[in-house]
Every structure is written in C-alpha cells, then in structure tokens.
Enzyme design. Structure first.
Site, PDB file in Angstrom:
ATOM      1  N   TYR A 180      -1.635  -0.098  10.474  1.00 48.52           N
ATOM      2  CA  TYR A 180      -1.689  -0.540   9.077  1.00 48.52           C
ATOM      3  C   TYR A 180      -0.533   0.062   8.286  1.00 48.52           C
ATOM      4  O   TYR A 180       0.149  -0.644   7.534  1.00 48.52           O
ATOM      5  CB  TYR A 180      -3.023  -0.128   8.455  1.00 48.52           C
ATOM      6  CG  TYR A 180      -3.163  -0.500   6.993  1.00 48.52           C
ATOM      7  CD1 TYR A 180      -3.413  -1.815   6.630  1.00 48.52           C
ATOM      8  CD2 TYR A 180      -3.039   0.457   5.997  1.00 48.52           C
ATOM      9  CE1 TYR A 180      -3.529  -2.174   5.296  1.00 48.52           C
ATOM     10  CE2 TYR A 180      -3.167   0.113   4.655  1.00 48.52           C
ATOM     11  CZ  TYR A 180      -3.405  -1.213   4.320  1.00 48.52           C
ATOM     12  OH  TYR A 180      -3.513  -1.546   2.995  1.00 48.52           O
ATOM     13  N   SER A 198       0.844  -1.186   0.000  1.00 52.83           N
ATOM     14  CA  SER A 198       0.000   0.000   0.000  1.00 52.83           C
ATOM     15  C   SER A 198       0.880   1.236   0.000  1.00 52.83           C
ATOM     16  O   SER A 198       1.989   1.225   0.569  1.00 52.83           O
ATOM     17  CB  SER A 198      -0.890   0.024   1.240  1.00 52.83           C
ATOM     18  OG  SER A 198      -1.579   1.259   1.359  1.00 52.83           O
TER      19      SER A 198
END
Length: 251
Positions: free
Chosen positions: A159, A146
């Site tokens: 995250y 990501s």
C-alpha cells in the site's frame, strides 16, 4: 434533462467514505456528479440520492478502475450523458493489512490487486478522461493518496509503495497534461472511516494519533475539504501533494 452549463465531476470509489463526502460536497457546489463504485451498490445509490437532493443530476457508474476497457467505457458513457467533464477525483483504492515485518504474508496476488487499483487505476481513468477534461475551460484531477506514500508507514508495504507511485504520477501528469488540466494530490493521515474500522478492527485510531500535533483522526469531510480546494478553489496550483494528517509528517 442535462443542463450543459453545470460542471460535471467524476468521483471514483464514491459509495462511501471520502469519495461519498467529495460527491456530496461537489453537488453542494452546483456540480452534477458521476458516482463510480465497484461493489457497494446500495451505498452508491444512497450517495446518488443524497446528491440529487442537493439539485445535482447524478449518474451511477459501476466499474473496476483497474480494468482499462471498463474505464474507457465509463468515460464514453459520461460523454454521451453529459457532454463534458470538469473534475476527476481518483479516490478508489484498496489495501491489505499486513505487518511490514511479515514479508511472506504479502503475496503476489495482493501486490497485483493493490497496484492495479491504486496505481494503474488512476492512470487508466486519467488517461481515458484527459481528452474530455481538456475540452472545457480547464479541467482538474485530484488524486486521493496517503501520507503512507511519504512516510512509508501504513497498512502494508504494498500500500505504501502504491501511494508513493501515485504521488510521483501526480507530478508526472501535472507536467504532461498542462496547461489545460491541473493535477494535484491530497495525502490523508488516519481517517475515522469504515476503511480502518472494518479493515483492521485491532487498530486503535485514538492511540495512533495521540502524539500528533492535532491529536485526532480526520473525518471523510476533512479530506473532502482539501480535495475540493484543489478541484475548484484554485486556478494556479498543480503538481502538489497536500498532507492532511493532523501534523503526522512534522512530528
């Protein structure tokens, strides 16, 4: 009956979203596909059915990638069923939607689960699969990471940290598994998928990307295109991180 001449790909978290798009794309390219899932059994079966309609032999593999013993069992079953593995797509991931300023809400169990799935999971699967990948003509690992691991902006601090770890692990694996196995990562920006739509319905995807050079969220197929490039479209690329983010990281 298994056709030993057909390449075989394992996609973790393949029931929905990017994982499903990768499984369908690889089936379309002539791969047999192993569809890993942890909870979404009905969706995994649908992915398998759709891949089968494209001529792929499919195998469903229910496995929590954060559990090393289960991962090793899954890879052993792939060896028994297919006798080979050519591509591994580490796509399974999880998160919690917690404002970065809300430090107390991000609990230790949240950290443990996010790091377990997003960092330990790709390590466990890659480690277990490395021998089988190396037995062929040259295997490929693609980690679905990501841009949160680059920018530090995302659904939660945990995250972002997990994807930053996955990015550096991609480079470490690229060195340690060379020259037989290539390892790269795709770093998506916001994806129009169940991940965000259901994970945090309050997020406005269109507003989020409005000031990007390409002002639209990606679709799972957009990310799968980049994953498949690393998996099958190049022979001399390893240790690379490719943002697919509409230009988010160059604003």
């Amino acid at each position: 009956m298994t056709n030993a001449s057909r390449p075989v790909s394992l996609i973790t978290g393949a029931a929905t979203g990017v994982g499903r798009a990768c499984a369908i794309g690889l089936a379309r390219q002539g791969h047999d596909v192993v569809i890993n899932y942890s909870r979404s059994e009905a969706e995994a079966k649908q992915t398998a059915e759709d891949a089968s309609s494209l001529g792929a032999k499919t195998m469903l593999a229910k496995c929590d990638v954060s559990v090393d013993t289960d991962v090793r069992k899954m890879i052993a079953e792939i060896r028994s069923e297919f006798g080979r593995l050519d591509c591994l797509i580490n796509n399974a991931a999880t998160t919690e939607f917690v404002e970065h300023s809300d430090l107390e809400t991000l609990t230790e169990p949240m950290w443990d689960r996010i790091l377990g799935v997003n960092v330990k999971g790709p390590f466990f699967v890659t480690r277990a699969a490395a021998e089988l990948l190396a037995e062929g003509d040259g295997g490929s690992v693609v980690n679905v990471s990501s841009v949160a691991g680059i920018t530090g902006s995302g659904s939660s601090i945990a995250y972002c940290a997990s994807k930053g770890g996955l990015n550096t692990m991609t480079k470490s694996f690229a060195r340690s598994l060379a020259p037989k196995i290539r390892v790269n990562a795709v770093c998506p920006g916001p994806i129009d998928s169940r991940w965000i739509r259901e994970g945090n319905p309050n997020w406005d995807l269109e507003a989020m990307v409005a000031d990007y050079p390409l002002p639209k969220p990606s679709q799972p197929e957009d990310i799968a295109d980049a994953v498949l490039f690393f998996a099958t479209g190049t022979n001399l690329t390893t240790g690379q991180l490719l943002p697919v983010d509409g230009g988010q990281t160059i604003r």
